[in-house]
Write a protein that holds these residues in place. Sequence first.
Motif, short mmCIF file in Angstrom:
data_model
loop_
_atom_site.label_atom_id
_atom_site.label_comp_id
_atom_site.label_asym_id
_atom_site.label_seq_id
_atom_site.Cartn_x
_atom_site.Cartn_y
_atom_site.Cartn_z
N GLY A 175 -3.42 -45.16 -24.96
CA GLY A 175 -2.32 -46.10 -25.22
C GLY A 175 -1.11 -45.43 -25.82
N TRP B 133 -1.44 -46.18 -19.03
CA TRP B 133 -1.82 -46.49 -20.42
C TRP B 133 -2.75 -45.41 -20.96
CZ3 TRP B 133 -0.02 -49.30 -24.17
CH2 TRP B 133 -0.82 -49.65 -25.25
N HIS C 40 3.97 -51.25 -21.83
CA HIS C 40 3.52 -49.97 -22.41
C HIS C 40 4.58 -49.40 -23.32
CE1 HIS C 40 0.62 -48.99 -18.81
NE2 HIS C 40 0.22 -50.03 -19.53
N ASN D 211 -1.07 -53.26 -23.28
CA ASN D 211 -1.44 -52.96 -21.91
C ASN D 211 -1.86 -54.25 -21.19
OD1 ASN D 211 -2.13 -51.44 -19.63
ND2 ASN D 211 -4.26 -51.21 -20.32
#
Length: 593
Positions: A111, A254, A336, A342
Amino acid sequence: MEPSPGEHRNIAANNNTDEIRRSFRTELDSSHYSKVDEHWAGGVPPQYGVAPRIQVRHGKWFNLLWLIPIGLLLLIIGVAVAKGIRSLPGVQDFLIRYPGTSPLPDGAPVGLPAWLGWQHFLNLFFMIFIIRSGATILSDHPRLYWTRHSTPGKDWFRIQKPVPVDPLYTAKADSITLPDGVGLPGRRHSIGLARWWHLGIDTLWLLNGIVFFILIFTTGQWMRLVPLSWDIFPNSLSVAIQYLSLDWPQESGWVNYNGLQLLAYFITVFIAAPAALITGLGMSPALSTRFRAISTYFSIQVARSLHFLVLCWFILFIVIHVTLVLTTGALRNLNHMYASRNDDSWVGFWIFAASMLVVIFMWVAATPFTYRHPRVVQKVGYALIGPAQRLFEHIDSKPGQYTEKDISPYFWHNGKYPETEEYKQLQAGSFAGYKLRINGLVENPVELDLGQLRALPHHEQITQHFCIQGWSGVAKWGGVSMQTILDLAKPKPEAKWVVFYSFAAGPEGGIYYDAPPIEQMSYHLTMLAYDMNDDLLSFGHGAPLRLRNETQLGFKLVKWIKGIEFVENFDDVGSGLGGYNNDHEFFGYHQSI
Ligand SMILES: Nc1nc2c(c(=O)[nH]1)N[C@H]1C(S)=C(S)[C@@H](COP(=O)(O)O)O[C@H]1N2
Ligand SMILES: [Mo]
């Protein structure tokens, strides 16, 4: 050979009259300029260049606008080929073997954190102003070269017509206008203001970049930006085939970027961004003169050309990056980067949209604001870049290390030529009646004719000239070292600045002048030149006498000098900013970069 002290006394005794003590400052323009209107800088009319073109063979130029249809055609061919080969069994096996992404090491972060979103936004925000002001800077000398000679016809890139055959054509006449929304500010020869934007925002961009580098290495985010295995290449090829065959790869941004994305980000972060900084510094006269070993190969023109190619990379990157962000699941991608989440919600989109409003507002307002408040732009710019400029200025460059064979075949002219009767008469008499007046805070005010100047110890140097507009050239200068003048005139301890007055008026009236600090007068490469390339200094280059001060840009090197005055401060000289371009065109005082 040093003249004996007795000789100095003689020169003084012959000259010591009230006239010698008279300052030329009454001939300066002392109005204060604090806006850019149609009369500004002599009211140069706009002049638009030509579409960008590169020289493919000697005298053969290729218009880069052709790249648009050629690019589209290649894209279509690429799509056809990729679609054609995609069904081949070998290609299918390849795509299965190399799906497009290389696995990340264990422990790689998943992430995108919020700080990254902020940094990404600030980066794009700064880049807009950097690119626009950079375009204005390029427009001030709309040609690029691979050698420091800047010879007309040897440019590899230009956005201006070929140089006309006029022996006194100036670099200022060559500058072009950019539309206000494109350039920053855009107006012809607004480089003084463009530099405040460019260099000022550069420092913010650099700061943001340093924070970014620290954070990616302390958080492990770097693992997502650096290729860690050779399969990046087959994976990138695989991604290219998938994109071109219009059957796009699975998005996994992501967690992990695909090969091509990774390569593009890696090049941008680890190659293009540092290269932007290094090539930028490569254009500094102070650094180039100091680090001669490096600048022999990495000359200002190489630095300029590479700086431009870095720009081309950034523009290409921006176009492709934005296109793909918006076409490969825009909502998710915006989440993002703008909301560090996400999913397919609209949160990221709205944050993005709000940030774009700020961007658009600033984009539109920047040029009109600059014309209305140029001194504010200058102040803020100087607050940001001034410390570095002052630091680099304290570089006492060692004597000229160029050789005769480095001398440029062509040396651009610049500035406004002298037009007064006084000058014309002196010129007609081969300057027999010329006297250089040296006065102000000195023990020994003197007037020296050319014979007396030539009788002083001769100093020569082969050095490179850097015009703020971007051209450069190497020449051999012969004359008198400023140290000799100091020894002769004996400045008093209160003397802190040295004003050089010209016979020539500047574009807005009042004579041209510049006031460097007295320390720079003792530098090895500070001199008064009466010869250039073993000939008498020509009219165009400043006859009979001009200043050379090689840690500085060209605009500080006054031509057609008639007087030198030592002063305690320059508050009452002109409009008090230390030079004609400072008073009139918002140039900065310390311009070592
Ligand atoms: N008197 C006077 N000196 C001047 C100028 C000018 O306009 N007037 N232009 C400056 C600038 S901007 C440069 S780049 C150099 C150019 O010197 P050159 O014509 O010998 O190349 O002169 C400097 N000295
Ligand atoms: Mo210049």
